[in-house]
Design a protein around this motif. Structure first.
Motif, PDB file in Angstrom:
ATOM      1  N   LEU A  41       0.826  -1.201   0.000  1.00 12.96           N
ATOM      2  CA  LEU A  41       0.000   0.000   0.000  1.00 12.96           C
ATOM      3  C   LEU A  41       0.864   1.256   0.000  1.00 12.96           C
ATOM      4  O   LEU A  41       0.583   2.226  -0.714  1.00 12.96           O
ATOM      5  CB  LEU A  41      -0.946  -0.005   1.199  1.00 12.96           C
ATOM      6  CG  LEU A  41      -1.785  -1.279   1.395  1.00 12.96           C
ATOM      7  CD1 LEU A  41      -2.664  -1.138   2.630  1.00 12.96           C
ATOM      8  CD2 LEU A  41      -2.615  -1.587   0.165  1.00 12.96           C
ATOM      9  N   GLU A  42       1.916   1.227   0.782  1.00  7.06           N
ATOM     10  CA  GLU A  42       2.875   2.341   0.832  1.00  7.06           C
ATOM     11  C   GLU A  42       3.463   2.602  -0.555  1.00  7.06           C
ATOM     12  O   GLU A  42       3.553   3.757  -0.994  1.00  7.06           O
ATOM     13  CB  GLU A  42       3.986   2.013   1.836  1.00  7.06           C
ATOM     14  CG  GLU A  42       5.198   2.926   1.796  1.00  7.06           C
ATOM     15  CD  GLU A  42       4.998   4.276   2.454  1.00  7.06           C
ATOM     16  OE1 GLU A  42       5.927   5.108   2.387  1.00  7.06           O
ATOM     17  OE2 GLU A  42       3.930   4.511   3.044  1.00  7.06           O
ATOM     18  N   ASN A  43       3.851   1.534  -1.239  1.00  5.67           N
ATOM     19  CA  ASN A  43       4.481   1.701  -2.558  1.00  5.67           C
ATOM     20  C   ASN A  43       3.519   2.320  -3.563  1.00  5.67           C
ATOM     21  O   ASN A  43       3.919   3.160  -4.381  1.00  5.67           O
ATOM     22  CB  ASN A  43       4.994   0.351  -3.059  1.00  5.67           C
ATOM     23  CG  ASN A  43       6.165  -0.163  -2.237  1.00  5.67           C
ATOM     24  OD1 ASN A  43       6.876   0.612  -1.601  1.00  5.67           O
ATOM     25  ND2 ASN A  43       6.371  -1.468  -2.236  1.00  5.67           N
ATOM     26  N   VAL A  44       2.249   1.927  -3.509  1.00  5.71           N
ATOM     27  CA  VAL A  44       1.239   2.536  -4.386  1.00  5.71           C
ATOM     28  C   VAL A  44       1.127   4.032  -4.093  1.00  5.71           C
ATOM     29  O   VAL A  44       1.095   4.862  -5.012  1.00  5.71           O
ATOM     30  CB  VAL A  44      -0.131   1.852  -4.207  1.00  5.71           C
ATOM     31  CG1 VAL A  44      -1.219   2.608  -4.974  1.00  5.71           C
ATOM     32  CG2 VAL A  44      -0.079   0.399  -4.657  1.00  5.71           C
ATOM     33  N   GLY A  63      10.515  12.690  12.078  1.00  8.98           N
ATOM     34  CA  GLY A  63      11.248  11.449  11.893  1.00  8.98           C
ATOM     35  C   GLY A  63      10.420  10.262  11.449  1.00  8.98           C
ATOM     36  O   GLY A  63      10.942   9.138  11.347  1.00  8.98           O
ATOM     37  N   TYR A  64       9.134  10.468  11.133  1.00 11.78           N
ATOM     38  CA  TYR A  64       8.302   9.349  10.694  1.00 11.78           C
ATOM     39  C   TYR A  64       8.829   8.813   9.364  1.00 11.78           C
ATOM     40  O   TYR A  64       9.164   9.588   8.466  1.00 11.78           O
ATOM     41  CB  TYR A  64       6.833   9.779  10.562  1.00 11.78           C
ATOM     42  CG  TYR A  64       5.924   8.614  10.263  1.00 11.78           C
ATOM     43  CD1 TYR A  64       5.587   7.704  11.258  1.00 11.78           C
ATOM     44  CD2 TYR A  64       5.452   8.386   8.981  1.00 11.78           C
ATOM     45  CE1 TYR A  64       4.779   6.607  10.985  1.00 11.78           C
ATOM     46  CE2 TYR A  64       4.648   7.293   8.689  1.00 11.78           C
ATOM     47  CZ  TYR A  64       4.328   6.406   9.705  1.00 11.78           C
ATOM     48  OH  TYR A  64       3.538   5.311   9.423  1.00 11.78           O
ATOM     49  N   PRO A  65       8.900   7.460   9.202  1.00 10.84           N
ATOM     50  CA  PRO A  65       9.650   6.900   8.073  1.00 10.84           C
ATOM     51  C   PRO A  65       8.868   6.632   6.796  1.00 10.84           C
ATOM     52  O   PRO A  65       9.445   6.108   5.839  1.00 10.84           O
ATOM     53  CB  PRO A  65      10.159   5.573   8.653  1.00 10.84           C
ATOM     54  CG  PRO A  65       9.098   5.154   9.617  1.00 10.84           C
ATOM     55  CD  PRO A  65       8.589   6.433  10.218  1.00 10.84           C
ATOM     56  N   ALA A  66       7.585   6.958   6.710  1.00  7.62           N
ATOM     57  CA  ALA A  66       6.794   6.516   5.561  1.00  7.62           C
ATOM     58  C   ALA A  66       5.817   7.596   5.103  1.00  7.62           C
ATOM     59  O   ALA A  66       5.588   8.592   5.787  1.00  7.62           O
ATOM     60  CB  ALA A  66       6.036   5.235   5.914  1.00  7.62           C
ATOM     61  N   ALA A  67       5.225   7.362   3.918  1.00  8.38           N
ATOM     62  CA  ALA A  67       4.214   8.273   3.380  1.00  8.38           C
ATOM     63  C   ALA A  67       2.845   8.006   3.982  1.00  8.38           C
ATOM     64  O   ALA A  67       2.012   8.907   4.079  1.00  8.38           O
ATOM     65  CB  ALA A  67       4.150   8.135   1.861  1.00  8.38           C
ATOM     66  N   LEU A  68       2.595   6.747   4.363  1.00  9.30           N
ATOM     67  CA  LEU A  68       1.313   6.338   4.934  1.00  9.30           C
ATOM     68  C   LEU A  68       1.464   5.962   6.394  1.00  9.30           C
ATOM     69  O   LEU A  68       2.540   5.526   6.833  1.00  9.30           O
ATOM     70  CB  LEU A  68       0.760   5.102   4.216  1.00  9.30           C
ATOM     71  CG  LEU A  68       0.374   5.191   2.755  1.00  9.30           C
ATOM     72  CD1 LEU A  68      -0.189   3.851   2.303  1.00  9.30           C
ATOM     73  CD2 LEU A  68      -0.612   6.310   2.500  1.00  9.30           C
TER      74      LEU A  68
END
Length: 249
Positions: A41-44, A63-68
């Protein structure tokens, strides 16, 4: 508390950001199915945000590591996408995403059923979403901030669910988090007066059991203390002379 008032031109820019964010959510939705991982889901999302010329608002934020944020079952908010976290039939997953377009933020969350869920879980999703819609209707000039809060609390507690206290909604604009905080609990008629040009991220976080949460050792993922499932829905909403304008619809 300094609540920033947006001009009509700024609200229009936030609408463009919100429209892009809705396209991100629409791109993710077909991939929410048994066997998918939260990293799928993150990659999409990463691909779609880039395609739209946006910036992932969450990635790198404190510092959050992701888009989602992908929060599964008893995870309330801030679940980190992981290639080992596989979605199974009967799970639910909250997908929270923020986008920056032309310097303006938008923020929205949807909790999806994975395949077929139990009637009890479906009720949690339905009531949480309905509470968001009830809260949006309280975004009227001359109202009070806690009219929004009370709308969520009354509907969800009447259904027997727990309203999370540790995390709340917020103002939004050129920053992800602005004043005021927007709790999902409160007494109607209290709080700052609502004015045209306020833009709020309203986000009920509702547990099937008690309201208590705790944060895991990763420093991000919040889970229900009692292990019950949790639902999370969010829209970015502008208060205008014509009534509430949902910028992420």
């Amino acid at each position: 508390m300094a609540i920033l008032i947006k001009s009509p031109a700024e609200i229009e820019k936030m609408r463009i950001s919100g429209k892009a964010l809705r396209k991100v959510h629409d791109a993710i939705a077909p991939f929410v199915k048994p066997g998918a991982t939260t990293m799928d889901l993150e990659n999409v999302a990463v691909r779609k945000i880039a395609e739209l010329g946006g910036i992932a608002a969450f990635k790198g934020y404190h510092g959050y590591p992701a888009a989602l944020c992908t929060s599964v079952n008893n995870e309330v908010v801030h679940g980190i996408p992981n290639e080992k976290r596989v979605l199974n039939e009967g799970d639910i997953v909250s997908i929270d995403c923020g986008v920056i377009i032309d310097g303006f933020y938008s923020d929205a969350a949807v909790t999806y059923p994975v395949g077929k869920v139990s009637p009890e879980t479906q009720k949690l999703l339905d009531v949480t979403l309905a509470s968001l819609e009830a809260a949006i209707q309280k975004c009227q000039i001359g109202g009070r901030l806690f009219d929004i809060s009370a709308a969520v609390q009354q509907m969800c507690e009447a259904a027997g669910f727990g309203v999370v206290r540790d995390f709340v909604g917020h103002g939004i604009g050129k920053s992800m988090h602005e004043d005021p905080q927007v709790p999902n609990f409160g007494i109607a008629g209290k709080g700052p007066r609502l004015k045209a040009g306020m833009v709020l991220a309203i986000e009920p976080m509702i547990n099937a059991g008690g309201p208590e949460v705790r944060v895991l050792k990763d420093g991000w993922t919040a889970v229900t203390v009692d292990g019950s499932y949790s639902a999370h829905f969010e829209h970015t909403v502008a208060i205008t002379k014509e009534g509430p304008r949902v910028l992420t619809r």
